[in-house]
Design a protein around this motif. Structure first.
Motif, PDB file in Angstrom:
ATOM      1  N   ARG A  69       0.827  -1.214   0.000  1.00  0.00           N
ATOM      2  CA  ARG A  69       0.000   0.000   0.000  1.00  0.00           C
ATOM      3  C   ARG A  69       0.860   1.262   0.000  1.00  0.00           C
ATOM      4  NH1 ARG A  69      -5.404  -0.598   0.907  1.00  0.00           N
ATOM      5  NH2 ARG A  69      -5.549   1.461   1.876  1.00  0.00           N
ATOM      6  N   ALA A  70       2.019   1.203   0.637  1.00  0.00           N
ATOM      7  CA  ALA A  70       2.909   2.368   0.679  1.00  0.00           C
ATOM      8  C   ALA A  70       3.402   2.734  -0.719  1.00  0.00           C
ATOM      9  CB  ALA A  70       4.089   2.094   1.609  1.00  0.00           C
ATOM     10  N   THR A  71       3.500   1.759  -1.608  1.00  0.00           N
ATOM     11  CA  THR A  71       3.942   2.068  -2.972  1.00  0.00           C
ATOM     12  C   THR A  71       2.895   2.893  -3.715  1.00  0.00           C
ATOM     13  OG1 THR A  71       3.028   0.071  -4.036  1.00  0.00           O
ATOM     14  CG2 THR A  71       5.258  -0.087  -3.096  1.00  0.00           C
ATOM     15  N   ARG A  72       1.658   2.828  -3.278  1.00  0.00           N
ATOM     16  CA  ARG A  72       0.576   3.545  -3.962  1.00  0.00           C
ATOM     17  C   ARG A  72       0.526   5.022  -3.609  1.00  0.00           C
ATOM     18  NH1 ARG A  72      -3.670  -0.933  -2.157  1.00  0.00           N
ATOM     19  NH2 ARG A  72      -2.549  -2.724  -3.005  1.00  0.00           N
ATOM     20  N   THR A  73       1.166   5.381  -2.488  1.00  0.00           N
ATOM     21  CA  THR A  73       1.142   6.781  -2.065  1.00  0.00           C
ATOM     22  C   THR A  73       2.523   7.423  -2.111  1.00  0.00           C
ATOM     23  OG1 THR A  73       1.365   6.102   0.252  1.00  0.00           O
ATOM     24  CG2 THR A  73      -0.882   6.453  -0.586  1.00  0.00           C
ATOM     25  N   GLY A 109       5.482   9.313  -3.495  1.00  0.00           N
ATOM     26  CA  GLY A 109       5.603  10.278  -4.581  1.00  0.00           C
ATOM     27  C   GLY A 109       6.628   9.885  -5.632  1.00  0.00           C
ATOM     28  N   GLY A 154       1.723   2.289  -8.191  1.00  0.00           N
ATOM     29  CA  GLY A 154       1.857   1.438  -7.016  1.00  0.00           C
ATOM     30  C   GLY A 154       1.525  -0.013  -7.298  1.00  0.00           C
TER      31      GLY A 154
END
Length: 132
Positions: A103-107, A109, A114
């Motif tokens: 999920r961190a890859t989706r936010t 920058g 992601g």
């Protein structure tokens, strides 16, 4: 697998290798992002060292060596390995950590696209198959 609406059963187990030629894409076509996550793992082989490359040149790129290769595994052993991997227990905290990484890859920058939920599944399955 299906082609033009017709289904073709794949043998079990089966392995898909998707080689790429990143220089100019000659002879290959890049997959769209939604298809890239169907490959659970990615690796780069790189170039052989000078000694190995010399042997390749002397033996026509290994064409004749292929005639002498013997299998190192078989479908039955792969099925057993797949079954054994599936028995490795994953605690909820580890699954939650994998999901939080994905999920961190989706936010982030710095990440253009992601990872999908399929990436979290692949991450966990890869971890299950990693020997301790």
């Amino acid at each position: 697998m299906s082609v033009d609406g017709e289904s073709w059963p794949l043998p079990r187990p089966h392995l898909v290798i998707g080689p790429r030629n990143p220089v100019g894409q000659l002879g290959t076509y890049p997959l769209v992002e939604s298809q890239l996550d169907r490959f659970g793992l990615s690796t780069t082989i790189g170039y052989p060292d000078a000694e190995v490359e010399t042997r390749l040149v002397l033996h026509s790129g290994g064409r004749y060596a292929l005639d002498t290769l013997t299998p190192v595994s078989d479908p039955t052993r792969w099925e057993r390995a797949i079954a054994a991997t599936a028995t490795v227990h994953v605690v909820t905290a580890v699954a939650e950590y994998a999901v939080s990484l994905v999920r961190a890859t989706r936010t982030a920058g710095t990440v253009r696209l992601g990872a999908s939920p399929r990436a979290a599944i692949s991450l966990i399955r890869s971890a299950q198959a990693t020997p301790c």
